[in-house]
Write an enzyme that holds these catalytic residues in place. Sequence first.
Site, PDB file in Angstrom:
ATOM      1  N   GLU A  44      77.396  31.191   8.818  1.00  0.00           N
ATOM      2  CA  GLU A  44      77.187  30.189   9.873  1.00  0.00           C
ATOM      3  C   GLU A  44      78.515  29.598  10.297  1.00  0.00           C
ATOM      4  O   GLU A  44      79.467  29.587   9.519  1.00  0.00           O
ATOM      5  CB  GLU A  44      76.318  29.031   9.340  1.00  0.00           C
ATOM      6  CG  GLU A  44      74.929  29.417   8.924  1.00  0.00           C
ATOM      7  CD  GLU A  44      74.092  28.198   8.496  1.00  0.00           C
ATOM      8  OE1 GLU A  44      74.456  27.059   8.815  1.00  0.00           O
ATOM      9  OE2 GLU A  44      73.080  28.416   7.827  1.00  0.00           O
TER      10      GLU A  44
ATOM     11  N   LYS B 264      81.072  26.737  10.588  1.00  0.00           N
ATOM     12  CA  LYS B 264      81.282  25.507   9.816  1.00  0.00           C
ATOM     13  C   LYS B 264      81.831  24.465  10.793  1.00  0.00           C
ATOM     14  O   LYS B 264      82.987  24.539  11.210  1.00  0.00           O
ATOM     15  CB  LYS B 264      82.259  25.733   8.662  1.00  0.00           C
ATOM     16  CG  LYS B 264      82.428  24.495   7.796  1.00  0.00           C
ATOM     17  CD  LYS B 264      83.285  24.799   6.573  1.00  0.00           C
ATOM     18  CE  LYS B 264      83.299  23.659   5.569  1.00  0.00           C
ATOM     19  NZ  LYS B 264      83.624  22.364   6.080  1.00  0.00           N
TER      20      LYS B 264
ATOM     21  N   ARG C 183      78.293  15.172   8.139  1.00  0.00           N
ATOM     22  CA  ARG C 183      77.010  15.678   7.667  1.00  0.00           C
ATOM     23  C   ARG C 183      75.956  14.585   7.776  1.00  0.00           C
ATOM     24  O   ARG C 183      76.202  13.438   7.397  1.00  0.00           O
ATOM     25  CB  ARG C 183      77.139  16.106   6.214  1.00  0.00           C
ATOM     26  CG  ARG C 183      75.902  16.779   5.667  1.00  0.00           C
ATOM     27  CD  ARG C 183      76.237  17.381   4.338  1.00  0.00           C
ATOM     28  NE  ARG C 183      75.181  18.203   3.801  1.00  0.00           N
ATOM     29  CZ  ARG C 183      75.395  19.130   2.879  1.00  0.00           C
ATOM     30  NH1 ARG C 183      76.604  19.359   2.428  1.00  0.00           N
ATOM     31  NH2 ARG C 183      74.405  19.847   2.400  1.00  0.00           N
TER      32      ARG C 183
ATOM     33  N   PHE D 214      71.244  22.712  10.025  1.00  0.00           N
ATOM     34  CA  PHE D 214      71.447  23.906   9.200  1.00  0.00           C
ATOM     35  C   PHE D 214      70.508  23.985   8.003  1.00  0.00           C
ATOM     36  O   PHE D 214      70.508  24.973   7.283  1.00  0.00           O
ATOM     37  CB  PHE D 214      72.907  24.084   8.783  1.00  0.00           C
ATOM     38  CG  PHE D 214      73.525  22.927   8.040  1.00  0.00           C
ATOM     39  CD1 PHE D 214      73.196  22.659   6.732  1.00  0.00           C
ATOM     40  CD2 PHE D 214      74.456  22.113   8.681  1.00  0.00           C
ATOM     41  CE1 PHE D 214      73.779  21.606   6.050  1.00  0.00           C
ATOM     42  CE2 PHE D 214      75.042  21.042   7.998  1.00  0.00           C
ATOM     43  CZ  PHE D 214      74.699  20.790   6.672  1.00  0.00           C
TER      44      PHE D 214
ATOM     45  N   ARG E 291      77.211  22.271  -6.569  1.00  0.00           N
ATOM     46  CA  ARG E 291      78.158  23.126  -5.856  1.00  0.00           C
ATOM     47  C   ARG E 291      78.082  24.489  -6.522  1.00  0.00           C
ATOM     48  O   ARG E 291      78.237  24.593  -7.736  1.00  0.00           O
ATOM     49  CB  ARG E 291      79.567  22.543  -6.006  1.00  0.00           C
ATOM     50  CG  ARG E 291      80.634  23.281  -5.246  1.00  0.00           C
ATOM     51  CD  ARG E 291      82.013  22.725  -5.553  1.00  0.00           C
ATOM     52  NE  ARG E 291      82.187  21.330  -5.210  1.00  0.00           N
ATOM     53  CZ  ARG E 291      82.425  20.882  -3.982  1.00  0.00           C
ATOM     54  NH1 ARG E 291      82.507  21.723  -2.976  1.00  0.00           N
ATOM     55  NH2 ARG E 291      82.576  19.599  -3.754  1.00  0.00           N
TER      56      ARG E 291
HETATM   57  P1  AMP Z   1      83.700  20.533   2.684  1.00  0.00           P
HETATM   58  O1  AMP Z   1      83.539  19.102   3.143  1.00  0.00           O
HETATM   59  O2  AMP Z   1      84.977  21.180   3.109  1.00  0.00           O
HETATM   60  O3  AMP Z   1      83.380  20.704   1.210  1.00  0.00           O
HETATM   61  O4  AMP Z   1      82.584  21.407   3.427  1.00  0.00           O
HETATM   62  C1  AMP Z   1      81.224  21.143   3.287  1.00  0.00           C
HETATM   63  C2  AMP Z   1      80.727  20.434   4.521  1.00  0.00           C
HETATM   64  O5  AMP Z   1      80.750  21.280   5.658  1.00  0.00           O
HETATM   65  C3  AMP Z   1      79.289  20.048   4.445  1.00  0.00           C
HETATM   66  O6  AMP Z   1      79.106  18.887   3.680  1.00  0.00           O
HETATM   67  C4  AMP Z   1      78.912  19.840   5.895  1.00  0.00           C
HETATM   68  O7  AMP Z   1      79.225  18.521   6.277  1.00  0.00           O
HETATM   69  C5  AMP Z   1      79.869  20.742   6.649  1.00  0.00           C
HETATM   70  N1  AMP Z   1      79.232  21.830   7.408  1.00  0.00           N
HETATM   71  C6  AMP Z   1      79.580  22.172   8.654  1.00  0.00           C
HETATM   72  N2  AMP Z   1      78.852  23.215   9.080  1.00  0.00           N
HETATM   73  C7  AMP Z   1      77.983  23.542   8.074  1.00  0.00           C
HETATM   74  C8  AMP Z   1      76.984  24.542   7.919  1.00  0.00           C
HETATM   75  N3  AMP Z   1      76.711  25.432   8.885  1.00  0.00           N
HETATM   76  N4  AMP Z   1      76.308  24.561   6.737  1.00  0.00           N
HETATM   77  C9  AMP Z   1      76.571  23.692   5.753  1.00  0.00           C
HETATM   78  N5  AMP Z   1      77.526  22.736   5.857  1.00  0.00           N
HETATM   79  C10 AMP Z   1      78.224  22.649   6.995  1.00  0.00           C
END
Ligand code: AMP
Length: 587
Positions: free
Chosen positions: A249, A251, A256, A341, A418
């Site tokens: 998907e 990102k 969130r 999502f 995680r």
């Molecule tokens: P990170 O903050 O770098 O750990 O990345 C995880 C975050 O990516 C999640 O908590 C979401 O806020 C964001 N995110 C953006 N697009 C998606 C997606 N398609 N699926 C899941 N998380 C996503």
Amino acid sequence: MDFADIAITFDKLESTSARLEMTDILAEFFSRCPAKELRSIIYLSQGKLHPDFYGVELGMADKLVLKAISLTSGKPDAVVEELWLKTGDPGQVAEQLITKKKQMTLFSEPLTLDRVIKSLTLIETAEGKDSQDRKMKHLASLLHDSGPLEARYLCRIVTGRMRVGASTMTILDALAITYATKESRPEIERAFNVTCDLGLVAETLATDGMEGISKIKVTVGDPVKVMLAERLPSIAEVVEKMGGECAIEYKYDGIRAQVHIGKDSVKIYSRRLEDLTPNFPDIAEAVKAHFKGTEAIIEGECVAVDSETGYMQSFQEVTHRRRKHGMSDAVKEIPVRIFMFDILYVDGKDMTNVPYLQRREAIKEWFDISDNVQMSTMRIVHSVQEAEDFFEDAVNARCEGVMAKSIADTSIYRAGSRGFLWIKYKKDYQESLTDSFDLTVVGAFYGMGKRAGKYGALLMATYDPETGRYGTVCKLGTGFDDAFLDNLPNLLDMYKSPEIPQSLDAKMQPDVWFQPAVVLEVVAAEITLSPNHTAGLGVLKEDTGIGIRFPRFTGRVRDDKGPDQCTTVQEIIEMYEMQSHDSDGLS
Ligand code: AMP
């Protein structure tokens, strides 16, 4: 139960940093707690009257608390103030000035838990004319019947400074030992992850045992701990780890949102369980309007779009929506879309145990799609090439990378965990050896030259969820502009700590300590082994921690993350290994 008994336990917890010792103290205490009082005690141990996500803080101003201390102790304002300036902690001021428990008089009442909760509730709900005075008097009345230790904790609770050091994980350990068995610990943690309500879990366990715990399900209105992703250094490894086939998907670079659609209302929670509904009233309304059922919980990313071109904007833009004021203007000026999502619950069905592809189908089935309520762009890929092509599309669409998601039968929604069911891959990984880090500020060093008298550099730490402790990784002095430096005291001073925070291990000695609270995003050139830092101390090499070199602040204050949601020690160690592995590849 007497509040004194509870205060003694808090004090015991505070005087150790060993997790096993804390667990024993708690288990012994829980075994004496009446089941019906356990819930309030758990909330109080975290400085609250309600679960984290409730959103109301006691938040009494220090000055008001000092006034109550002065009134009760009979000490002049100046003495109280002087001690406060010296310690920075109204709890310590109260403890030192309220010297011993007074004899019961005609005006005394025993300081029971019940009484403390009733008075704190009055403080929390006091509104309108004279409310500050009423709050002060409710506190003074409690202090009147307190000994020094009770006074310490009452003043810390009302000012939001309650930190006894026992993490949620330690409390869960102690609950399992007291009311069930160590083997039941994962099931108890699951109940916490799907409700985010430690008090509810404790009370259920104490009253109905594991049978009660097994009945705890995802519920509209109670935020669910979000599922998180692992990371890998290349798309090829992502596809391989997924077994050659997975969903992938976009990102999105936004915030969130976990949207709880109830029969009559909608609530949006952030990943740190804050109520975001006031910041995204348009999204709350739109998601509800697009839903064809009665109740649901969905997750998506809220992304700002340019009002003229419709292009997705960076994370910075959407954070403007977090301003408390002028929201109706912000809604117009910064249009936001949600890209859904996941779905966790729909009309009586807990979807968290349903595999990914079926959850995705359910979103399609239950929601209408429009410009501002969309589904995340997704493709099923069967090769590295397909995944790389998709990654390019994502970057061209201004996303920060991709999220690969397992499509195996086991691909459930793992609340609070995680794992490799989701793997992120960001475009940053191509530019530097490491991802960005979200680190929490635990100290400050005064600057020199142009920065004299101001905070010039910050001591940054990471979190270890396995031990519930923070460890330092770098001293951060780059990437700040003058305005940010000027504003640092506003951002940090309310978390000042007179000594090293109990949950932190550090070898460096900054000029000022802070309780872990504020999270900043940092990029760095390299992760190294460091004798000066304490994150992951001894894991890779004896008496050596993990440090990051040439750290730079990116300009992002991650106020959507709590300190225990910052990049974990385990993640940094993985990145370190990814980095060594990358350089192996180059050599
Ligand atoms: P990170 O903050 O770098 O750990 O990345 C995880 C975050 O990516 C999640 O908590 C979401 O806020 C964001 N995110 C953006 N697009 C998606 C997606 N398609 N699926 C899941 N998380 C996503």
